[in-house]
Design a protein around this motif. Structure first.
Motif, PDB file in Angstrom:
ATOM      1  N   MET A   1      32.882  44.471  28.356  1.00  0.00           N
ATOM      2  CA  MET A   1      34.078  44.723  29.158  1.00  0.00           C
ATOM      3  C   MET A   1      34.429  45.882  29.395  1.00  0.00           C
ATOM      4  O   MET A   1      35.152  46.212  30.268  1.00  0.00           O
ATOM      5  N   THR A   2      33.712  46.902  28.905  1.00  0.00           N
ATOM      6  CA  THR A   2      33.683  48.459  29.348  1.00  0.00           C
ATOM      7  C   THR A   2      33.230  48.369  30.738  1.00  0.00           C
ATOM      8  O   THR A   2      33.783  49.067  31.626  1.00  0.00           O
ATOM      9  N   SER A   3      31.943  47.722  30.858  1.00  0.00           N
ATOM     10  CA  SER A   3      31.546  47.630  32.550  1.00  0.00           C
ATOM     11  C   SER A   3      32.342  46.870  33.359  1.00  0.00           C
ATOM     12  O   SER A   3      32.384  47.092  34.525  1.00  0.00           O
ATOM     13  N   ILE A   4      32.932  45.785  32.859  1.00  0.00           N
ATOM     14  CA  ILE A   4      33.898  45.092  33.795  1.00  0.00           C
ATOM     15  C   ILE A   4      35.254  45.753  34.079  1.00  0.00           C
ATOM     16  O   ILE A   4      35.568  45.813  35.200  1.00  0.00           O
ATOM     17  N   GLY A   5      35.437  46.595  33.056  1.00  0.00           N
ATOM     18  CA  GLY A   5      36.704  47.320  33.381  1.00  0.00           C
ATOM     19  C   GLY A   5      36.440  48.702  34.383  1.00  0.00           C
ATOM     20  O   GLY A   5      37.308  48.857  35.185  1.00  0.00           O
ATOM     21  N   LEU A   6      35.263  49.011  34.253  1.00  0.00           N
ATOM     22  CA  LEU A   6      34.620  50.180  35.213  1.00  0.00           C
ATOM     23  C   LEU A   6      34.862  49.566  36.608  1.00  0.00           C
ATOM     24  O   LEU A   6      35.120  50.080  37.663  1.00  0.00           O
ATOM     25  N   ILE A   7      34.199  48.220  36.710  1.00  0.00           N
ATOM     26  CA  ILE A   7      34.349  47.548  38.087  1.00  0.00           C
ATOM     27  C   ILE A   7      35.718  47.516  38.742  1.00  0.00           C
ATOM     28  O   ILE A   7      36.040  47.727  39.795  1.00  0.00           O
TER      29      ILE A   7
END
Length: 402
Positions: free
Chosen positions: A41-47
């Motif tokens: 979810m951290t990576s998705i939030g960054l995108i």
């Protein structure tokens, strides 16, 4: 010969319909798609954060459109075409990129895609400002709000079904939808910009005026209230009445239908009542619809109240956009409008955080009541906003021609 009114209306509605389709995907399916590649979810939030950067840069895109005639082809039309084609091209490319193994490339593609959207969004607003007579401003903004909501309502169900079959066809379908407004954009011919619309840096002094400052504050306040309340509807229904996740989508669709009705009827009423009265009506409807959510008796009783809130949401958005349209200086029309929208977006950011924190502290029903009281803070702003005559965003000579 000037473009027929139905052609211009169709252009504005279809462009925002295409935008609504993308908004629907990001709201409903983007996280599910990326989770399929085992992204955190951290990576998705960054995108997601990277994808939103272009909407912060919209102010500069507005300045670009206001200031530079693209190789003599126009101030709005060429940029709108570039934006639509950029979005469509990126959507066609998405299925060929693995977000897990090509994370940087996927994030860059998301940035370029949303830059295309921000570009055609800003320039469409600029074209509307250039070509819409004062008595049509409410109708035009209503069509834009309704078009975006219609995109969200219709596409949410369709792309959800497509996603079960093939994610690639989700993106191909969104790309095809992006191209639907293109023939209408190509049919528009911008006439030479009159002297009174030449870009001037000194026009930005308008933001030192009290009426414009309070208009921006009104935008932040209305956006805080309606988006803060909107964030809570689904979790409130889920927690209070154990409404399943799949059923929540139907409540969202009913809300979207309300937004369409609020946008279309609100636009016409704004033009008939006058914008000051329309703002008061918008505040009144919102002051009824938001606290009404607090007294939802059950899953069945939620349908009409969620729909009423959708009407209030669509009506208030339409009114604020129309007022901002009327107050935008024609020399920096797209720039000024995008700045006012950016301030409203700031209100959304505050509203989402505030409503979330309040709901944890005092519960959902009381949070809806607090938001309704916050909405009334706009009342003392109206005398300041309407103390001086608004600047018109219209120069008849620059109406688009076919």
């Amino acid at each position: 010969m000037t473009s027929p009114r139905p052609l211009r209306y169709a252009l504005f509605a279809l462009i925002y319909f295409a935008e609504g389709a993308i908004v629907s995907y990001f709201a409903a399916l983007n996280t599910i798609y990326l989770r399929g590649f085992q992204l955190t979810m951290t990576s998705i939030g960054l995108i997601g954060t990277i994808a939103m950067i272009p909407f912060v840069l919209k102010i500069f895109l507005g300045m670009l459109s206001d200031r530079f005639n693209f190789f003599g082809l126009g101030y709005r039309k060429p940029y709108m075409i570039i934006g639509l084609l950029t979005q469509a091209a990126c959507l066609f490319v998405v299925p060929f990129i693995d977000p897990a193994n090509q994370f940087g490339l996927f994030a860059a593609l998301a940035f370029v895609l949303m830059t295309g959207q921000a570009l055609y969004d800003t320039c469409t607003d600029g074209l509307a400002l250039d070509t819409t007579a004062p008595e049509e401003q409410g109708v035009v903004q209503g069509l834009m709000v309704a078009g975006r909501a219609l995109g969200v309502v219709l596409i949410s169900a369709v792309i959800g079904l497509l996603a079960k079959t093939s994610w690639a066809w989700v993106f191909y379908s969104l790309a095809a939808l992006t191209l639907i407004p293109l023939p209408f954009v190509l049919a528009v011919r911008e006439n030479p910009r009159p002297a009174g619309r030449k870009f001037e840096w000194k026009a930005f002094r308008a933001f030192s005026r009290a009426d414009i400052l309070f208009l921006g504050l009104l935008g932040a306040l209305y956006s805080l209230v309606i988006n803060g309340a909107n964030e809570l509807v689904s979790p409130f229904l889920q927690k209070s009445f154990s409404v399943p996740v799949d059923a929540l989508g139907f409540y969202t669709s009913v809300w979207g239908i309300g937004v369409i009705l609020g946008g279309l009827t609100g636009g016409r009423l704004t033009d008939r009542l006058g914008q000051r009265r329309a703002v008061v009506v918008a505040m009144g409807i919102t002051s009824l619809a938001v606290p009404a959510l607090a007294v939802i008796p059950g899953p069945h009783g939620a349908w009409p109240l969620v729909a009423l809130f959708g009407v209030a949401y669509g009506y208030y958005e339409t009114v604020y956009f129309a007022v901002s349209m009327q107050r935008s200086d024609p020399r920096i029309a797209a720039s000024m409008f995008s700045i006012l929208m950016a301030v409203a977006n700031l209100g959304t950011a505050v509203g989402l955080g505030l409503s979330g924190a309040l709901s944890d502290w005092i519960g959902f029903p009381l949070t809806f009541v607090v938001l309704a009281f916050i909405n009334l803070l706009a009342l003392p702003m109206l005398p300041v906003i309407y103390r001086s005559a608004p600047s018109s965003g219209v120069v008849a000579e620059n109406e688009p021609a076919a």
